[in-house]
Design a protein around this motif. Structure first.
Motif, PDB file in Angstrom:
ATOM      1  N   ALA A 254       0.622  -1.376  -0.004  1.00  0.00           N
ATOM      2  CA  ALA A 254       0.181  -0.155   0.235  1.00  0.00           C
ATOM      3  C   ALA A 254       1.123   1.254  -0.245  1.00  0.00           C
ATOM      4  O   ALA A 254       0.800   2.386  -0.780  1.00  0.00           O
ATOM      5  CB  ALA A 254      -1.259  -0.178   1.180  1.00  0.00           C
ATOM      6  N   GLN A 255       1.569   1.439   0.861  1.00  0.00           N
ATOM      7  CA  GLN A 255       2.875   2.384   0.988  1.00  0.00           C
ATOM      8  C   GLN A 255       3.380   2.591  -0.103  1.00  0.00           C
ATOM      9  O   GLN A 255       3.589   3.914  -1.310  1.00  0.00           O
ATOM     10  CB  GLN A 255       3.713   2.017   1.740  1.00  0.00           C
ATOM     11  N   LEU A 256       4.038   1.382  -0.978  1.00  0.00           N
ATOM     12  CA  LEU A 256       4.833   1.356  -2.861  1.00  0.00           C
ATOM     13  C   LEU A 256       3.301   2.046  -3.668  1.00  0.00           C
ATOM     14  O   LEU A 256       3.586   3.045  -4.669  1.00  0.00           O
ATOM     15  CB  LEU A 256       4.847   0.050  -3.482  1.00  0.00           C
ATOM     16  N   ALA A 257       2.026   1.543  -3.633  1.00  0.00           N
ATOM     17  CA  ALA A 257       0.813   2.165  -4.370  1.00  0.00           C
ATOM     18  C   ALA A 257       0.630   3.679  -4.423  1.00  0.00           C
ATOM     19  O   ALA A 257       0.664   3.965  -4.849  1.00  0.00           O
ATOM     20  CB  ALA A 257      -0.335   0.980  -4.118  1.00  0.00           C
ATOM     21  N   GLN A 258       0.924   4.091  -3.195  1.00  0.00           N
ATOM     22  CA  GLN A 258       1.039   5.588  -2.372  1.00  0.00           C
ATOM     23  C   GLN A 258       2.173   6.481  -3.695  1.00  0.00           C
ATOM     24  O   GLN A 258       1.912   7.534  -4.139  1.00  0.00           O
ATOM     25  CB  GLN A 258       1.125   5.839  -1.435  1.00  0.00           C
ATOM     26  N   GLU A 259       2.376   5.579  -3.976  1.00  0.00           N
ATOM     27  CA  GLU A 259       4.255   6.256  -4.603  1.00  0.00           C
ATOM     28  C   GLU A 259       4.051   6.370  -6.590  1.00  0.00           C
ATOM     29  O   GLU A 259       4.529   7.054  -7.147  1.00  0.00           O
ATOM     30  CB  GLU A 259       5.252   6.424  -4.432  1.00  0.00           C
ATOM     31  N   ARG A 260       3.338   4.779  -6.821  1.00  0.00           N
ATOM     32  CA  ARG A 260       3.549   4.581  -7.662  1.00  0.00           C
ATOM     33  C   ARG A 260       2.075   4.441  -9.224  1.00  0.00           C
ATOM     34  O   ARG A 260       2.277   3.647  -9.703  1.00  0.00           O
ATOM     35  CB  ARG A 260       4.590   3.140  -8.110  1.00  0.00           C
ATOM     36  N   SER A 261       1.018   4.512  -8.021  1.00  0.00           N
ATOM     37  CA  SER A 261      -0.183   3.921  -9.016  1.00  0.00           C
ATOM     38  C   SER A 261      -0.195   5.084  -9.536  1.00  0.00           C
ATOM     39  O   SER A 261      -0.764   6.376  -9.286  1.00  0.00           O
ATOM     40  CB  SER A 261      -1.431   3.934  -7.890  1.00  0.00           C
ATOM     41  N   PRO A 262      -0.874   4.560 -11.101  1.00  0.00           N
ATOM     42  CA  PRO A 262      -1.258   5.574 -12.186  1.00  0.00           C
ATOM     43  C   PRO A 262      -2.446   6.580 -11.251  1.00  0.00           C
ATOM     44  O   PRO A 262      -2.585   7.604 -12.077  1.00  0.00           O
ATOM     45  CB  PRO A 262      -1.037   4.268 -13.520  1.00  0.00           C
ATOM     46  N   ALA A 263      -3.589   6.053 -10.877  1.00  0.00           N
ATOM     47  CA  ALA A 263      -4.784   6.672 -10.592  1.00  0.00           C
ATOM     48  C   ALA A 263      -4.349   7.846  -9.418  1.00  0.00           C
ATOM     49  O   ALA A 263      -4.590   8.971 -10.097  1.00  0.00           O
ATOM     50  CB  ALA A 263      -5.314   4.884  -9.750  1.00  0.00           C
ATOM     51  N   ILE A 264      -3.796   7.285  -8.867  1.00  0.00           N
ATOM     52  CA  ILE A 264      -3.400   8.052  -7.487  1.00  0.00           C
ATOM     53  C   ILE A 264      -2.236   9.771  -8.930  1.00  0.00           C
ATOM     54  O   ILE A 264      -2.441  10.550  -7.721  1.00  0.00           O
ATOM     55  CB  ILE A 264      -2.275   8.059  -6.277  1.00  0.00           C
ATOM     56  N   ALA A 265      -1.042   8.762  -9.646  1.00  0.00           N
ATOM     57  CA  ALA A 265      -1.027  10.496 -10.128  1.00  0.00           C
ATOM     58  C   ALA A 265      -1.744  10.972 -10.635  1.00  0.00           C
ATOM     59  O   ALA A 265      -1.463  12.198 -11.099  1.00  0.00           O
ATOM     60  CB  ALA A 265       0.143   9.186 -10.956  1.00  0.00           C
ATOM     61  N   GLN A 266      -2.410   9.894 -11.146  1.00  0.00           N
ATOM     62  CA  GLN A 266      -3.938  10.962 -12.084  1.00  0.00           C
ATOM     63  C   GLN A 266      -4.202  11.940 -11.349  1.00  0.00           C
ATOM     64  O   GLN A 266      -5.343  13.313 -12.059  1.00  0.00           O
ATOM     65  CB  GLN A 266      -4.525  10.536 -13.216  1.00  0.00           C
ATOM     66  N   ALA A 267      -4.861  11.489 -10.249  1.00  0.00           N
ATOM     67  CA  ALA A 267      -5.621  12.780  -9.229  1.00  0.00           C
ATOM     68  C   ALA A 267      -4.751  13.833  -9.142  1.00  0.00           C
ATOM     69  O   ALA A 267      -4.956  14.992  -8.630  1.00  0.00           O
ATOM     70  CB  ALA A 267      -6.372  11.280  -7.920  1.00  0.00           C
ATOM     71  N   ARG A 268      -3.123  13.261  -8.709  1.00  0.00           N
ATOM     72  CA  ARG A 268      -2.415  14.281  -8.444  1.00  0.00           C
ATOM     73  C   ARG A 268      -2.789  15.620  -9.162  1.00  0.00           C
ATOM     74  O   ARG A 268      -2.699  16.780  -8.819  1.00  0.00           O
ATOM     75  CB  ARG A 268      -1.326  13.827  -7.720  1.00  0.00           C
TER      76      ARG A 268
END
Length: 480
Positions: free
Chosen positions: A260-274
């Motif tokens: 989950a911590q790794l996903a906060q840094e590399r997830s495309p979904a989070i990157a798009q929202a950011r």
């Protein structure tokens, strides 16, 4: 029970486990494709990935358009006119034709336009957003292809296991009939065997249909006619470290929180929202520039010619006339009042900024939940494979014990049929569990945003390397 029947029944009972290991992999076409080969075909065929690629190219073009607001602008215009002048003033008549030629060159360079600079920055963010969307589409294609690939293998395994099971039950049915004819068994044994044979036949028909449908789904993903995936090599050895994060050294962990911590840094979904939040913030800044002045550097050059005279300068004589002018200056525009449009626009963008911030938080929560679910699903799948492997050995032992008990007269034919059914179901569930583990490992990496094409290589190495002969088409549903 005669010795001939006992030997035939034993061969039928042991045929199921042998077929379940060999039959699903013995009938593969000569042109069977690996997972990597089908992925290459899918990348060229998949409409979603092509749409994401086109969207990325369009975003890059829009970014170039946005940068144009910071670069010089130049324009050239010219015209040629022909007019006739007829003047009557008292006793004076004056008629003449006038030709005018003109050429104008205008250029400007923005010196201070904060809105244009923010628009150019937004264009860069749009490109980054399109890249994240393309990355997400590429990862989704990998998992979709792997799911379709292993669905075909699972359906093929089920079909071959159903055929082997039907053959074993058919031999036992024949043995029960012959034993009844010679008086060594009751009619009940024959009817029970017939009922189980009919059920096995129905399962075979369902497995045939499932196999055809799975192949159609794989064909849709890859664009290849009648794709034939290569099966897993026997004995199947699942890759190790599927639960470890794709990091190096001591940073790799086997826990849902690490993923989950790794996903906060590399997830495309989070990157798009950011990125969406950053663009909303830039839009607010651009709206606030509505009250700021703009400064431009301007230059102009004009040329005019009247070959037969300019009537606005002189009337007689009709002498040629030419005029040239050049200018360079700075233009300042200061907005004073726009009817509160700027203030309302700022309020709108602030609300949209709050919306983007909430969506970013929602994306983080959804990704965290998806990663945890994928992690625990993969963990459970690995444990299920281990349990089914033990159950497979136990089911085979139970089948052999039931067969021995039938020969000794302490077991009945129904016990052997039940043991055969249990072994068939265990082998089918074990094959599906292995495929679920392999696809689950890919889905875990997709949920965390770390899935790459290279992650297919360890799975591709598990496939059968040798090519097999072309399989026979399965019989039409309904035929024994």
């Amino acid at each position: 029970m005669p010795a001939l029947f006992r030997h035939a029944l034993m061969a039928a009972a042991l045929a199921l486990p042998a077929a379940s290991f060999v039959a699903p992999f013995a009938a593969q076409p000569a042109a069977a494709q690996s997972l990597m080969a089908l992925h290459d075909a899918a990348r060229q065929h998949d409409a979603a990935l092509q749409a994401a690629q086109a969207q990325l190219q369009a975003a890059r073009a829009r970014a170039g358009q946005a940068r144009a607001g910071l670069l010089p602008q130049a324009g050239l215009s010219g015209n040629v006119t022909r007019s006739h002048l007829d003047v009557h003033l008292g006793s004076i008549d004056n008629a003449r034709s006038i030709t005018q030629r003109s050429l104008n060159l205008n250029a400007s360079q923005p010196l201070y336009r904060p809105a244009n600079r923010i628009t150019a920055t937004q264009g860069e963010r749009q490109v980054a957003l399109a890249e994240m969307q393309w990355q997400a589409a590429a990862q989704e294609l990998i998992t979709r292809l792997a799911q379709a690939y292993f669905d075909v293998l699972a359906a093929h395994d089920s079909l071959e296991l159903a055929r082997a099971f039907k053959a074993a039950v058919g031999q036992q049915l024949e043995s029960a009939r012959q034993n009844f004819e010679v008086g060594n068994a009751t009619i009940t044994d024959s009817r029970e065997a017939q009922a189980r044979f009919d059920l096995a036949h129905a399962q075979e028909i369902a497995a045939e249909n499932e196999w055809r449908v799975a192949r159609l789904a794989l064909e849709q993903v890859t664009g290849l006619p009648a794709p034939a995936p290569r099966p897993l090599a026997q004995p199947v050895q699942l890759p190790e470290g599927l639960l470890k994060t794709p990091l190096t050294g001591a940073e790799s962990h086997e826990s849902a929180e690490a993923w989950a911590q790794l996903a906060q840094e590399r997830s495309p979904a989070i990157a798009q929202a950011r990125l969406a939040l950053e663009m909303a913030e830039l839009e607010t800044r651009k709206a606030k520039t509505g009250h700021l002045p703009t400064v431009d550097l301007q230059a102009a050059y004009g040329w005019q010619q009247y070959p037969n005279g300019n009537p606005s300068v002189s009337t007689m004589p009709y002498a040629p006339y030419r005029h040239r002018a050049a200018s360079v200056g700075v233009a300042v525009n200061v907005p004073l009042f726009a009817g509160f449009a700027v203030q309302e626009r700022v309020r709108e963008t602030l609300s949209l900024q709050d919306k983007a911030r909430a969506e970013l938080e929602g994306a983080r929560r959804n990704v965290t939940q998806a990663v945890r679910s994928a992690f625990y699903g993969l963990q459970s799948g690995l444990a299920q494979v281990a349990a089914l492997q033990a159950a497979e050995k136990s089911s085979l032992t139970a089948l052999q014990a039931s067969q021995t008990g039938l020969e000794a007269g302490v077991r009945i034919s129904l016990d052997v049929l039940n043991a055969q059914t249990q072994l068939y179901q265990t082998r089918r569930d074990l094959a599906r569990a292995r495929y679920a583990v392999l696809t689950g490992a890919l889905r875990l990496r997709q949920a965390s945003g770390t899935l790459q094409e290279e992650d297919l290589q360890p799975i591709n190495a598990l496939l059968e390397p040798q090519q097999k002969e072309e399989p026979e088409e399965p019989a039409a549903p309904g035929q024994p």
